[in-house]
Enzyme design. Structure first.
Site, mmCIF file in Angstrom:
data_model
loop_
_atom_site.group_PDB
_atom_site.id
_atom_site.type_symbol
_atom_site.label_atom_id
_atom_site.label_comp_id
_atom_site.label_asym_id
_atom_site.label_seq_id
_atom_site.Cartn_x
_atom_site.Cartn_y
_atom_site.Cartn_z
ATOM 1 N N SER A 105 0.929 -1.164 -0.017
ATOM 2 C CA SER A 105 -0.122 -0.025 -0.072
ATOM 3 C C SER A 105 0.976 1.111 -0.077
ATOM 4 C CB SER A 105 -0.843 0.098 1.301
ATOM 5 O OG SER A 105 -1.074 1.407 1.580
ATOM 6 N N SER A 106 0.370 2.308 -0.663
ATOM 7 C CA SER A 106 1.128 3.677 -0.601
ATOM 8 C C SER A 106 1.412 4.245 0.877
ATOM 9 C CB SER A 106 0.625 4.475 -1.329
ATOM 10 O OG SER A 106 -0.764 4.867 -1.407
ATOM 11 N N CYS A 107 0.481 3.645 1.757
ATOM 12 C CA CYS A 107 0.857 3.988 3.287
ATOM 13 C C CYS A 107 1.994 3.892 3.788
ATOM 14 C CB CYS A 107 -0.308 3.580 4.133
ATOM 15 S SG CYS A 107 -2.086 3.805 3.641
ATOM 16 N N TYR A 134 -1.532 -0.628 10.048
ATOM 17 C CA TYR A 134 -1.849 -1.007 8.839
ATOM 18 C C TYR A 134 -0.563 -1.281 8.165
ATOM 19 C CZ TYR A 134 -3.635 -1.650 4.193
ATOM 20 O OH TYR A 134 -3.854 -1.885 2.832
ATOM 21 N N LYS A 138 1.629 -4.092 6.026
ATOM 22 C CA LYS A 138 2.192 -4.229 4.605
ATOM 23 C C LYS A 138 3.627 -4.138 4.660
ATOM 24 C CE LYS A 138 -1.895 -4.487 2.510
ATOM 25 N NZ LYS A 138 -2.267 -5.704 1.495
ATOM 26 N N HIS A 177 -12.809 4.429 1.634
ATOM 27 C CA HIS A 177 -11.903 5.386 1.212
ATOM 28 C C HIS A 177 -12.574 6.740 0.711
ATOM 29 C CE1 HIS A 177 -9.124 1.758 1.457
ATOM 30 N NE2 HIS A 177 -8.251 2.619 1.718
HETATM 31 P P1 GDP Z 1 -5.419 7.752 2.858
HETATM 32 O O1 GDP Z 1 -4.929 8.032 1.428
HETATM 33 O O2 GDP Z 1 -5.022 6.607 3.391
HETATM 34 O O3 GDP Z 1 -5.491 9.058 3.579
HETATM 35 O O4 GDP Z 1 -7.148 7.168 2.615
HETATM 36 P P2 GDP Z 1 -8.739 7.829 2.509
HETATM 37 O O5 GDP Z 1 -9.095 7.770 1.072
HETATM 38 O O6 GDP Z 1 -9.370 7.441 3.660
HETATM 39 O O7 GDP Z 1 -8.407 9.593 2.632
HETATM 40 C C1 GDP Z 1 -7.758 10.435 1.519
HETATM 41 C C2 GDP Z 1 -8.122 11.745 1.892
HETATM 42 O O8 GDP Z 1 -9.584 12.254 1.864
HETATM 43 C C3 GDP Z 1 -7.826 12.223 3.373
HETATM 44 O O9 GDP Z 1 -7.097 13.545 3.452
HETATM 45 C C4 GDP Z 1 -9.225 12.269 4.175
HETATM 46 O O10 GDP Z 1 -9.097 13.216 5.194
HETATM 47 C C5 GDP Z 1 -10.062 12.985 2.807
HETATM 48 N N1 GDP Z 1 -11.435 12.734 3.067
HETATM 49 C C6 GDP Z 1 -12.288 13.709 2.879
HETATM 50 N N2 GDP Z 1 -13.409 13.257 3.005
HETATM 51 C C7 GDP Z 1 -13.299 11.880 3.178
HETATM 52 C C8 GDP Z 1 -14.446 10.636 3.719
HETATM 53 O O11 GDP Z 1 -15.512 11.242 3.685
HETATM 54 N N3 GDP Z 1 -13.874 9.479 3.735
HETATM 55 C C9 GDP Z 1 -12.401 9.437 3.827
HETATM 56 N N4 GDP Z 1 -12.044 8.196 4.020
HETATM 57 N N5 GDP Z 1 -11.582 10.388 3.546
HETATM 58 C C10 GDP Z 1 -11.880 11.791 3.352
#
Ligand code: GDP
Length: 310
Positions: A105-107, A134, A138, A177
């Site tokens: 994962s890119s995390c 997480y 990975k 996500h």
């Molecule tokens: P990340 O790439 O591991 O950070 O995974 P996410 O897909 O959960 O989040 C990506 C970005 O989208 C982060 O900056 C979140 O704060 C933002 N974000 C904005 N609204 C939402 C939401 O409703 N759900 C999630 N999961 N992320 C959100």
């Protein structure tokens, strides 16, 4: 990888696993195994491999989720991913799998990683705290592949996908996500006539997204063409801010209300954008443009089963 080879997709029920299965079948691979033994049970996984003895294995199993799930369920996420990685790689070794591709994962990149992120930047700094557990699971998967390669000569490789999205994604509000979450929020605001949609964080973080079917294709391409001991990035070469993403989803859905940002919610990593030149230099290209992929996903969500939308 011969068209009739026995190919096992561990985690065929996940977004990425199901895309790999669709792509394999679409490309004429005839012997694709999709069974899901309990990956947390070493004996169950070992028995499955003893019985099927797959030639090639894609490891797409393991629980995952967005920033909400990562904060709420760190123990579940690290344990599940560690167990999947240990059990599947060890069984693949025991039963002579010819080649295995592990999906990380890119995390896994440090929180303040130079951009675009190159694989040599892994392990060079602290992880983003919200997804540290997480990411450690990975990272262990990547290390397992390298260790089995070094000690036993196994052709176990690993890849780091950009943030995947597409039909079949988890559209739940708390654990999903960002793309799935925003599609759902915007669609519900539109159908319920709500005046605004709340987006987590400041909207400034930037992310690189890859359509699940393109990622499935990239995984098969990697299995066929990559043999390095370092992981390889599977990205598209483009990134977008969360604010721009929210606007795009609003436009695609035809929602006319406002987008508001809730800065009490976390941003996570400020930027995640990978250097995927090694993949492109091997000859892989993105097939689906981002806007069409978002439209497809939105269309799928509108017609999806309610069980995907809890
Ligand atoms: P990340 O790439 O591991 O950070 O995974 P996410 O897909 O959960 O989040 C990506 C970005 O989208 C982060 O900056 C979140 O704060 C933002 N974000 C904005 N609204 C939402 C939401 O409703 N759900 C999630 N999961 N992320 C959100």
């Amino acid at each position: 990888m011969e068209k009739e080879a026995k190919i096992y997709v561990a985690g065929a029920g996940t977004l990425i696993g199901s895309a790999i299965v669709r792509q394999l079948r679409g490309q004429g691979y005839t012997n694709v195994l999709i069974d899901e033994p309990d990956f947390t049970d070493a004996f169950a996984v070992d028995s499955y491999f003893a019985q099927k003895q797959p030639d090639y294995v894609f490891v797409a199993a393991g629980k995952s989720g967005g920033i909400g799930a990562n904060q709420k369920l760190p123990a579940v996420l690290i344990l599940d991913n560690l167990l999947v990685a240990c059990h599947v790689t060890h069984s693949a070794y025991r039963y002579g799998t010819k080649k295995l591709l592990y999906l990380a994962s890119s995390c896994c990149y440090p929180k303040l990683c130079p951009q675009p992120m190159r694989v040599e930047y892994l392990f060079t700094g602290p992880l983003e705290p919200s997804n540290e557990a997480y990411a450690m699971g990975k990272l262990a998967g990547i290390q397992l592949c390298q260790a089995y390669h070094r000690q036993y000569g196994m052709n176990f490789i690993s890849a780091i996908p950009a943030n995947a999205f597409g039909p079949g994604d988890d559209f739940s509000l708390g654990d999903s996500h960002v793309i799935a979450a925003l599609i759902r929020k915007v669609h519900e605001a539109k159908t319920q006539g709500l005046p605004f949609v709340e987006v987590w964080g400041t909207g400034s973080p930037r992310r690189e997204f890859i359509y699940a079917d393109d990622l499935g294709d990239a995984c098969i391409f990697t299995m066929l063409n990559y043999n390095g001991s370092e992981p390889i990035n599977l990205g598209t070469g483009g990134d977008i801010s969360i604010k721009e993403l929210a606007e795009l989803i609003r436009e695609i859905s035809g929602y006319t209300g406002q987008i508001r940002f809730d800065s009490n919610q976390p941003d996570g990593m400020p930027v995640k954008f990978m250097d995927s030149r090694p993949l492109r230099e091997l000859g892989w290209e993105v097939k689906t443009d981002f806007r069409s992929a978002l439209k497809e996903t939105y269309q799928w969500f509108r017609t999806a089963k309610p069980s995907c939308q809890s």
